[in-house]
Design an enzyme around this catalytic site. Structure first.
Site, PDB file in Angstrom:
ATOM      1  N   LEU A 206      31.824  44.421  48.588  1.00  0.00           N
ATOM      2  CA  LEU A 206      31.673  45.708  47.883  1.00  0.00           C
ATOM      3  C   LEU A 206      31.725  45.550  46.370  1.00  0.00           C
ATOM      4  O   LEU A 206      32.495  44.745  45.843  1.00  0.00           O
ATOM      5  CB  LEU A 206      32.770  46.670  48.350  1.00  0.00           C
TER       6      LEU A 206
ATOM      7  N   MET B  81      20.105  54.067  45.498  1.00  0.00           N
ATOM      8  CA  MET B  81      18.685  54.018  45.158  1.00  0.00           C
ATOM      9  C   MET B  81      18.247  52.645  44.662  1.00  0.00           C
ATOM     10  O   MET B  81      17.055  52.425  44.450  1.00  0.00           O
ATOM     11  CB  MET B  81      18.359  55.080  44.105  1.00  0.00           C
TER      12      MET B  81
ATOM     13  N   HIS C 213      28.745  50.386  45.739  1.00  0.00           N
ATOM     14  CA  HIS C 213      29.367  50.901  46.971  1.00  0.00           C
ATOM     15  C   HIS C 213      30.487  51.891  46.648  1.00  0.00           C
ATOM     16  O   HIS C 213      30.639  52.914  47.300  1.00  0.00           O
ATOM     17  CB  HIS C 213      29.934  49.746  47.803  1.00  0.00           C
TER      18      HIS C 213
END
Lengths: 297, 297
Positions: B35, B150, B39
């Site tokens: 992560l 995105m 995240h």
């Protein structure tokens, strides 16, 4: 009984039901309509086991090949609704094609291997269409259990595989094939048969009955012998044009080698004899499943 | 924060939660772990919008090609759990490969067309793997909303398409790309870069910044001019090996013809500039989305 024609409407009904009945069990019977006793038996079973019974009626274009009978597939909504209400459905979902497929279908659910044999071999793409629409219907209805007739044994196997592989939270309940008085398996396509074809079509049932007796009496019988026995029985009907006769495992649908002894295989896994036979332009299927303990699956 | 390693355990938690909180909103952040701030921002967003925040950590072998980095993909469970807890996750689902794929994978979810371009062209089968695992995770967790960064714009477009086509009852929430101080998009794969590659990798961001300025100043600019401007910027980094630079619509990912004017297209639909560039053996992606109103989608 409530009739719902939109996905949004269906979602709303289910959402409301889940809020009001957090422990309620939703039973789902997906069909292509033109309901017969087989569908009725599925609705009855769902009625026994579930608190809310949802029926869908949708002739799914995605599971018909370009030269198949999508256009002429029998439809009778008024009669279907009468039968559904009498059998005990609570909600009937009847979407139009445009509602289910509002634009080009880019996403499909595909199951390999077990879709490539039996009906999959003569109907390429058929099970992609079945899996895609069943997956859509499961997402729209969100049932706890879904009921399918064993007349379409390969469909049951494929859907069980899909549900297991994709972790879809639905229990698949296979239900026994319903038959006419003379043994012909109930099917919406039986209406296509002319009088003589209908008379001869009973040979499928007779061949499977003979296979059943063969298995219970010929302990040393092989897969090949069983298949040939079925073939000979069916060929006694002059109008019968055999598409396939296969002896496979269930639900894996693995073909059994010719020399393998049926009795020995049965100790390890269920055995399915599956048939597809044309009478004129009508393709009928039927099957018989044998298990060590005699149960359905 | 609870750590759950089995599908049955996860289902049980969710079932219990739904009974106790019938109106509760479940937010889901699927990840491959290792992560980073990207995240974290997804977890924060889920924390704001949902009542229960579920994070999954699963390096999905199905979405890696045979010559890709599945084996060496970075993993650090202890660190991941610390970050997840601090960011506000309630449940973390960490299944083993054997738990997610206990046997041969026969069922896949496939999205055509929009998976064939951009990363799909250089990573055949990648998006089948993504769609299949995301569909499995959605069925296991049953979230109301799912959060995706995105940075993987094509993944967002593909998952939105899948969810729409299969009527999966999940709202997909695209979230902005997070970046290092110098502009490099956060990615678990950034750890592969050596010092010099890391220094030069910022060229992706710089090229997209230049593209942004180009679009806001050159009203008559064409798709081809924009792409070539980006290419020249990136080629200024000697280690940059361009996989693709594409100017496409979003979320349809239709390539725009060379001569088309960006300003005119933007009036009708969002435009995405998407890049994949190798630095040594590390393949980095980045993108910029322009909309008429300036929003994300």
């Amino acid at each position: 009984m409530k009739v719902i024609r939109t996905i949004a409407g269906m979602r709303q009904e289910i959402k409301q039901y889940r809020i009001e009945h957090p422990a309620g069990v939703i039973g789902f019977v997906p069909t292509m309509g033109y309901l017969h006793g087989g569908h009725e038996s599925l609705i009855h079973r769902a009625r026994q086991e579930a608190d809310l019974v949802v029926l869908s009626i949708f002739v799914n274009p995605l599971q018909f090949g370009p030269n198949e009978d999508f256009e002429r597939y029998p439809r009778d909504e008024e009669r279907d609704l009468r039968i559904a209400a009498e059998a005990g459905a609570d909600l009937v979902f009847i979407p139009k094609v445009q509602e289910m497929y509002p634009r080009e279908v880019l996403t499909t659910v595909q199951v390999r291997k077990i879709t490539e044999r039996l009906c999959g071999a003569s109907r390429p793409g058929h099970f992609d269409g079945v899996c895609t629409v069943v997956s859509k219907l499961f997402h729209i209805v969100g049932p706890d259990r879904a009921y399918f007739g064993m007349k379409d044994a390969q469909q049951v196997a494929v859907i069980m595989q899909m549900v297991q592989d994709l972790n879809i939270p639905v229990e698949i309940v296979p239900c026994p094939t319903m038959r006419e008085a003379d043994g012909l398996a109930l099917s919406s396509r039986n209406v296509y048969l002319n009088e003589e074809e209908r008379r001869q079509a009973v040979v499928l049932y007779q061949a499977l009955e003979a296979a059943d007796e063969y298995i219970h009496t010929q302990q040393g019988g092989t897969c090949e012998e069983l298949r040939e026995m079925i073939r000979q029985k069916i060929q006694m009907a002059p109008l019968a044009d055999i598409d396939y006769i296969e002896i496979v495992t269930f639900p894996g649908l693995e073909p059994l080698p010719d020399r393998v002894k049926i009795a020995g295989t049965l100790q390890q896994q269920p055995v399915l004899a599956a048939l597809a036979v044309r009478f004129g332009s009508t393709r009928l299927i039927d099957n018989r499943l044998w298990t060590a303990k005699g149960g359905l699956v």
